[in-house]
Design an enzyme around this catalytic site. Structure first.
Site, PDB file in Angstrom:
ATOM      1  N   ASP A 119       0.825  -1.213   0.000  1.00 42.75           N
ATOM      2  CA  ASP A 119       0.000   0.000   0.000  1.00 42.75           C
ATOM      3  C   ASP A 119       0.860   1.265   0.000  1.00 42.75           C
ATOM      4  O   ASP A 119       1.753   1.428   0.841  1.00 42.75           O
ATOM      5  CB  ASP A 119      -0.899  -0.023   1.251  1.00 42.75           C
ATOM      6  CG  ASP A 119      -1.816   1.166   1.318  1.00 42.75           C
ATOM      7  OD1 ASP A 119      -2.744   1.241   0.490  1.00 42.75           O
ATOM      8  OD2 ASP A 119      -1.594   2.029   2.188  1.00 42.75           O
ATOM      9  N   THR A 121       0.139   4.434   0.783  1.00 40.05           N
ATOM     10  CA  THR A 121       0.018   5.294   1.964  1.00 40.05           C
ATOM     11  C   THR A 121       0.796   4.705   3.133  1.00 40.05           C
ATOM     12  O   THR A 121       1.485   5.422   3.852  1.00 40.05           O
ATOM     13  CB  THR A 121      -1.457   5.513   2.340  1.00 40.05           C
ATOM     14  OG1 THR A 121      -2.124   6.140   1.237  1.00 40.05           O
ATOM     15  CG2 THR A 121      -1.594   6.389   3.577  1.00 40.05           C
ATOM     16  N   HIS A 126       5.301   4.967   6.723  1.00 39.22           N
ATOM     17  CA  HIS A 126       6.393   4.173   7.288  1.00 39.22           C
ATOM     18  C   HIS A 126       7.736   4.882   7.071  1.00 39.22           C
ATOM     19  O   HIS A 126       8.528   5.026   8.007  1.00 39.22           O
ATOM     20  CB  HIS A 126       6.401   2.783   6.638  1.00 39.22           C
ATOM     21  CG  HIS A 126       7.572   1.943   7.013  1.00 39.22           C
ATOM     22  ND1 HIS A 126       7.548   1.088   8.090  1.00 39.22           N
ATOM     23  CD2 HIS A 126       8.811   1.820   6.454  1.00 39.22           C
ATOM     24  CE1 HIS A 126       8.732   0.474   8.173  1.00 39.22           C
ATOM     25  NE2 HIS A 126       9.509   0.905   7.190  1.00 39.22           N
ATOM     26  N   GLU A 127       7.984   5.335   5.860  1.00 38.77           N
ATOM     27  CA  GLU A 127       9.272   5.987   5.551  1.00 38.77           C
ATOM     28  C   GLU A 127       9.407   7.316   6.302  1.00 38.77           C
ATOM     29  O   GLU A 127      10.488   7.650   6.789  1.00 38.77           O
ATOM     30  CB  GLU A 127       9.434   6.174   4.045  1.00 38.77           C
ATOM     31  CG  GLU A 127       9.455   4.883   3.239  1.00 38.77           C
ATOM     32  CD  GLU A 127      10.481   3.859   3.697  1.00 38.77           C
ATOM     33  OE1 GLU A 127      11.572   4.245   4.161  1.00 38.77           O
ATOM     34  OE2 GLU A 127      10.189   2.647   3.595  1.00 38.77           O
ATOM     35  N   HIS A 130      10.639   6.728   9.730  1.00 36.85           N
ATOM     36  CA  HIS A 130      12.104   6.636   9.843  1.00 36.85           C
ATOM     37  C   HIS A 130      12.703   8.020  10.064  1.00 36.85           C
ATOM     38  O   HIS A 130      13.563   8.207  10.916  1.00 36.85           O
ATOM     39  CB  HIS A 130      12.717   6.010   8.598  1.00 36.85           C
ATOM     40  CG  HIS A 130      12.497   4.543   8.460  1.00 36.85           C
ATOM     41  ND1 HIS A 130      12.573   3.654   9.512  1.00 36.85           N
ATOM     42  CD2 HIS A 130      12.206   3.788   7.352  1.00 36.85           C
ATOM     43  CE1 HIS A 130      12.344   2.418   9.067  1.00 36.85           C
ATOM     44  NE2 HIS A 130      12.115   2.477   7.771  1.00 36.85           N
ATOM     45  N   ASP A 136      13.023   0.083  11.847  1.00 39.00           N
ATOM     46  CA  ASP A 136      12.105  -0.996  11.478  1.00 39.00           C
ATOM     47  C   ASP A 136      11.870  -1.909  12.676  1.00 39.00           C
ATOM     48  O   ASP A 136      12.741  -2.054  13.530  1.00 39.00           O
ATOM     49  CB  ASP A 136      12.690  -1.832  10.338  1.00 39.00           C
ATOM     50  CG  ASP A 136      12.659  -1.100   9.013  1.00 39.00           C
ATOM     51  OD1 ASP A 136      11.605  -0.523   8.684  1.00 39.00           O
ATOM     52  OD2 ASP A 136      13.682  -1.115   8.307  1.00 39.00           O
TER      53      ASP A 136
END
Length: 191
Positions: A119, A121, A126-127, A130, A136
């Site tokens: 997905d 979005t 997620h990125e 970071h 992670d």
């Protein structure tokens, strides 16, 4: 009660009232407003993230709705942004933060993950996570945003869980927001 005793009693009552009034007034005064937590604003530039605009907007909104002391805002054209978001043909990757005002971080929204069925979005959120200092947490369940691709292609969750929110809030709390350096490693989210 004789007239002179009444005045004496009334005078004593008035004196007691005058002495007690300031204390009563002070007790009923409203409490001072709580000191507002400082908010760190980080600017992002997604002008080179063609095809990912809606995902970036939704990913930013997920973070802004879930953390209170750091906010992401779109940089105005021609101004410097702490976070550069670009679209690539590779795997998603990002600089591990926490990025600070005036600092520099990068998000690469890789199309290989989308080709596999992940997905957009979730990838964007997620990125960005970071850049906000989260590593992670692979393998992990779909409820963990930072579990990334290990949650499988059916996972659409783009919202940080309570632990992830708390870690970001902590990274940007008080003086930590200015003194803790960013990690700076680039995390590639390939399998």
């Amino acid at each position: 009660m004789p007239h002179s005793k009444w005045f004496a009693a009334a005078g004593t009552a008035a004196a007691i009232t005058m002495i007690m009034a300031p204390a009563a007034h002070a007790a009923s005064a409203p409490a001072a407003p709580a000191r507002a937590a400082a908010v760190t604003t980080l600017y992002y530039d997604a002008t080179r993230a063609t095809g990912w605009e809606a995902a970036v907007t939704a990913g930013v909104a997920a973070w802004n709705a879930n953390v209170g002391n750091v906010k992401l805002a779109k940089a105005q054209p021609g101004t410097r942004a702490e976070i550069q978001i670009i679209a690539t043909n590779g795997w998603p990757q990002a600089t591990l933060g926490p990025v600070r005002p005036g600092g520099q971080a990068r998000v690469e929204l890789g199309s290989l993950a989308v080709t596999e069925g992940h997905d957009k979005t979730r990838i964007a959120a997620h990125e960005i996570g970071h850049n906000l200092g989260l590593p992670d947490t692979k393998p992990g369940p779909c409820s963990q945003l930072m579990s990334g691709s290990s949650a499988g292609t059916s996972c659409k969750n783009s919202v940080p869980n309570a632990t992830e929110r708390s870690r970001v809030e902590s990274a940007y709390a008080g003086r930590a927001a200015t003194r803790t350096p960013a990690d700076g490693r680039v995390l590639v989210d390939a399998h």
